[in-house]
Design a protein around this motif. Structure first.
Motif, PDB file in Angstrom:
ATOM      1  N   VAL A 126      -8.630   4.883  -0.080  1.00  6.96           N
ATOM      2  CA  VAL A 126      -8.055   4.631  -1.401  1.00  6.96           C
ATOM      3  C   VAL A 126      -7.878   3.124  -1.549  1.00  6.96           C
ATOM      4  O   VAL A 126      -7.130   2.492  -0.795  1.00  6.96           O
ATOM      5  N   HIS A 127      -8.590   2.553  -2.521  1.00  6.73           N
ATOM      6  CA  HIS A 127      -8.576   1.108  -2.728  1.00  6.73           C
ATOM      7  C   HIS A 127      -7.638   0.788  -3.886  1.00  6.73           C
ATOM      8  O   HIS A 127      -7.961   1.002  -5.057  1.00  6.73           O
ATOM      9  N   ALA A 128      -6.461   0.242  -3.576  1.00  2.00           N
ATOM     10  CA  ALA A 128      -5.463  -0.138  -4.571  1.00  2.00           C
ATOM     11  C   ALA A 128      -5.383  -1.663  -4.641  1.00  2.00           C
ATOM     12  O   ALA A 128      -5.983  -2.370  -3.820  1.00  2.00           O
ATOM     13  N   SER A 129      -4.636  -2.160  -5.611  1.00  2.00           N
ATOM     14  CA  SER A 129      -4.543  -3.614  -5.792  1.00  2.00           C
ATOM     15  C   SER A 129      -3.895  -4.289  -4.595  1.00  2.00           C
ATOM     16  O   SER A 129      -4.181  -5.456  -4.306  1.00  2.00           O
ATOM     17  N   GLU A 130      -3.034  -3.575  -3.859  1.00  2.00           N
ATOM     18  CA  GLU A 130      -2.341  -4.182  -2.732  1.00  2.00           C
ATOM     19  C   GLU A 130      -3.014  -3.952  -1.395  1.00  2.00           C
ATOM     20  O   GLU A 130      -2.524  -4.418  -0.366  1.00  2.00           O
ATOM     21  N   GLY A 131      -4.124  -3.217  -1.370  1.00  2.00           N
ATOM     22  CA  GLY A 131      -4.813  -3.002  -0.113  1.00  2.00           C
ATOM     23  C   GLY A 131      -5.619  -1.724  -0.103  1.00  2.00           C
ATOM     24  O   GLY A 131      -5.694  -0.995  -1.096  1.00  2.00           O
ATOM     25  N   THR A 132      -6.248  -1.434   1.047  1.00  2.00           N
ATOM     26  CA  THR A 132      -7.043  -0.228   1.236  1.00  2.00           C
ATOM     27  C   THR A 132      -6.328   0.686   2.217  1.00  2.00           C
ATOM     28  O   THR A 132      -5.836   0.238   3.261  1.00  2.00           O
ATOM     29  N   TYR A 133      -6.319   1.986   1.894  1.00  2.00           N
ATOM     30  CA  TYR A 133      -5.549   2.957   2.664  1.00  2.00           C
ATOM     31  C   TYR A 133      -6.474   4.085   3.135  1.00  2.00           C
ATOM     32  O   TYR A 133      -6.830   4.961   2.350  1.00  2.00           O
TER      33      TYR A 133
END
Length: 367
Positions: free
Chosen positions: A185-192
């Motif tokens: 999951v690629h979010a604005s604060e990082g990849t999870y």
């Protein structure tokens, strides 16, 4: 994190739980259930209890439409309602030699009243995730990449957020089914990153399943798990139960929470008496055959009560499409699916009958 944000996760979790708990077929179905989910971002031990009613329609092309209302069960519970539509869309002509292309889409809108703040919130979620799927026998491998987003208006503030998701999953089996899942999951604060697995066992009319997974990011390393069961009661009714341990989702950043749900699903609409002759077989490995001349061009799959109406690939042997199913005694409804996504039952199929919705199903009796 606001209380409204966590309520979004509550609603979405309940909807997903309702969708996956019952063995759904084509046509209308109604759920009545009771459940507990945590919606307080400050404490994973404070829960909200609701009585939930859901009405859903499943189309012949793996689409669905639903509406749900949750009445508070307790002074701190949240009143909410939600509607949605979506499904799995296969691109016309894309299924060749076990390979297919399509997109999973879903849209949900909801409204809720927080009883602590006495405020009304509204919002919605949207997803569009294209995929490529390769199927062979009872197994498949699927690659996925797409977008999920949500919007929330609460206490005069509107929040919009979206994440891009990539991943792959594979599954194999019929009576014993195993599926693996890996996604990022690629979010604005990082990849999870996340890895998980599902194990299910079904002998009609009982199905039990478990899901286990873990987030692998430095700032999100929590485990998730779920256990559940589903029992068919006659041709129309099933009862189910599940319990889940949920971790934060990078789209919502909800708190960790423990949830449970008990429910009953009732198929609605007329179920006409089957035509004769009806196909008969002995319990064990049951072989279903379809002549190539009775099927449209391209690959053929089968779906029915025995696999929760999820299409399973048939194998071409000589002049027939064949599938071997491990079935216990019972009466099963099923239908075939063409490479273009059309459902069909040839007139030559034993036990073919009107399904009451403008189409046909076939009846198989296993002794």
């Amino acid at each position: 994190m606001t209380r409204g944000t966590s309520t979004v996760a509550l609603v979405v979790s309940l909807v997903v739980l309702s969708h996956t708990s019952a063995a759904l077929a084509q046509g209308w179905s109604a759920d009545v259930s009771a459940g507990r989910l945590v919606d307080d971002p400050l404490s994973a031990n404070l829960g909200t209890n609701n009585l939930i009613g859901l009405l859903r329609y499943d189309t012949r092309r793996e689409g669905w439409v639903y509406g749900a209302v949750a009445a508070p069960w307790g002074q701190s519970a949240t009143l909410w309602g939600t509607v949605g539509a979506g499904g799995r869309v296969m691109l016309s002509g894309s299924q060749v030699n076990g390979a297919g292309f399509g997109v999973d889409v879903g849209a949900h809108g909801f409204s809720f009243r927080d009883r602590v703040f006495d405020r009304v919130g509204t919002g919605g979620t949207l997803e569009a995730i294209p995929f490529t799927r390769f199927s062979a026998g009872s197994g498949f491998v699927e690659g996925r990449a797409g977008w999920r987003g949500q919007t929330l208006a609460f206490e005069g503030v509107r929040e919009n957020r979206g994440v891009f998701e990539t991943g792959a999953r594979s599954g194999y089996g019929a009576r014993v089914y195993v599926e693996g899942d890996a996604r990022w999951v690629h979010a604005s604060e990082g990849t999870y990153p996340f890895v998980g697995a599902t194990l299910a066992y079904q002998v009609a009319p009982v199905q039990v399943w478990g899901q286990f997974g873990k987030w692998l990011a430095t700032d999100l390393s929590e485990r998730v798990w779920a256990l559940g069961s589903n029992v068919g009661v006659g041709a129309r009714t099933s009862v189910w139960a599940s319990v889940r341990q949920e971790a934060p989702d990078p789209l919502y950043w909800n708190s960790s929470r423990r949830s449970w749900s008990l429910g009953l699903t009732q198929r609605l609409g007329r179920i006409p008496a089957p035509l004769v002759p009806v196909a008969l077989s002995e319990a064990g490995t049951v072989v279903v055959r379809l002549r190539v001349t009775d099927a449209p061009p391209g690959a053929v799959s089968i779906a029915g009560d025995f696999n929760n109406w999820q299409p399973a690939s048939m194998q071409l042997e000589g002049g027939e499409w064949i599938v071997r199913l491990p079935l216990g005694p019972g009466v099963y409804n099923y239908t075939f699916r063409s490479a273009t996504g059309d459902w069909f039952v040839p007139p030559s199929t034993a036990g073919r009958r009107d399904d009451g919705m403008g189409g046909y199903v076939a009846v198989l009796v296993v002794n």
